[in-house]
Design a protein around this motif. Structure first.
Motif, short mmCIF file in Angstrom:
data_model
loop_
_atom_site.label_atom_id
_atom_site.label_comp_id
_atom_site.label_asym_id
_atom_site.label_seq_id
_atom_site.Cartn_x
_atom_site.Cartn_y
_atom_site.Cartn_z
N VAL A 160 9.12 1.34 11.59
CA VAL A 160 9.57 -0.03 11.88
C VAL A 160 9.79 -0.87 10.63
CG1 VAL A 160 8.42 -0.05 14.13
CG2 VAL A 160 7.19 -0.90 12.11
N HIS A 250 1.99 -3.01 15.58
CA HIS A 250 2.53 -1.65 15.54
C HIS A 250 1.48 -0.67 15.02
CE1 HIS A 250 5.51 1.55 15.14
NE2 HIS A 250 4.98 1.81 13.95
N GLU A 254 0.08 2.51 17.08
CA GLU A 254 0.27 3.87 16.57
C GLU A 254 -1.07 4.57 16.35
OE1 GLU A 254 3.33 5.71 15.60
OE2 GLU A 254 3.83 4.31 17.22
#
Length: 270
Positions: A160, A250, A254
């Motif tokens: 990202v 994120h 993850e």
């Protein structure tokens, strides 16, 4: 105040009694996370605890996300790493490679005595990466019946980062756009905004590392005063709390997914 990790969070090893730790370890697919940070200069605007604070926050957030479905505990963060390249600026505490490797290995050996099925070294400092990799090999060789893993947390942002960053290659390095953004989200009270300054990383070798996310095959050793007068390398002036929020969410997601995968690998569940 920022979104500080509670010192005695529900997934913290240090919040548990020894029977609780043993009970968690005896659950099928149990694991322990060993965060590995550093104490080193991060320019004029970030505290020397930046790497330790960030890896600790990510570790607790990822573990908390899967609490209830994955038996996982987070150990206290190893607060000193291998940082000789930062010593010219002051404020840095550095361990020798062999000392750090021995420290990580002995922590892992004794943690595994409790019966955990897996152990993850979660690293927060670039200078620790090779030592953590060696630690995985050394501990794994001694414990072939356990799953031993190592990961540097900011690598989880690779998918990202191009959508979030504004800086060109060289802008995300030490105390740059990424770390400053994360600190503005997690610990804004520790960021001295009026002192934010950095120098874009300028690696003369084309095959050398240009950025945390623009790596090269050539290893080059330099003390960081060769890259920057302030000690910060990158573009911290482009950092924002919103970028930090996006990155942190994120990273949490993850890491949570990885912990679930490790759990599955060590329980045999489909």
């Amino acid at each position: 105040m920022g979104q500080n990790t509670p010192p005695m969070s529900p997934v913290a090893w240090m919040s548990k009694s020894y029977p609780d730790i043993v009970d968690t370890a005896e659950e099928d697919g149990s694991m322990v996370i060993v965060p590995v940070g550093s104490t080193e200069q991060h320019g004029h605007h970030l505290p020397v605890s930046t790497d330790t604070l960030l890896v600790e926050s990510v570790a607790h957030a990822g573990a908390a996300q899967v609490r209830g479905s994955v038996p996982v505990l987070v150990m206290p963060t190893v607060w000193s790493g291998r940082s000789p390249h930062h010593l010219p600026f002051g404020g840095t505490i550095s361990l020798r490679t062999t000392t750090l490797l021995s420290t990580l290995s002995e922590i892992a050996d004794t943690a595994l005595e409790n019966g955990f099925d897996a152990l993850l070294f979660l690293n927060g400092h670039g200078g620790n990466m090779s030592v953590v990799s060696d630690g995985v090999t050394e501990v794994g060789d001694r414990h072939p019946d356990r799953e031993i893993l190592g990961l540097t947390y900011f690598h989880l942002a690779e998918t990202v980062i191009d959508d979030i960053r504004e800086s060109d290659p060289g802008g995300i390095s030490h105390g740059g756009e990424l770390e400053t953004s994360l600190m503005l989200h997690v610990h804004p009270e520790l960021v001295e905004r009026d002192r934010i300054t950095g120098t874009r990383r300028d690696e003369p070798y084309e095959l050398g590392r240009q950025d945390l996310f623009v790596d090269g095959p050539l290893a080059v050793y330099r003390t960081f005063d060769e890259y920057s007068q302030s000690g910060a390398i990158g573009a911290p002036e482009l950092a924002t709390a919103d970028k930090g929020r996006q990155l942190f969410e994120h990273l949490q997601s993850e890491l949570g997914d990885l912990l679930c995968e490790i759990h599955t690998q060590n329980t045999g569940h489909a």
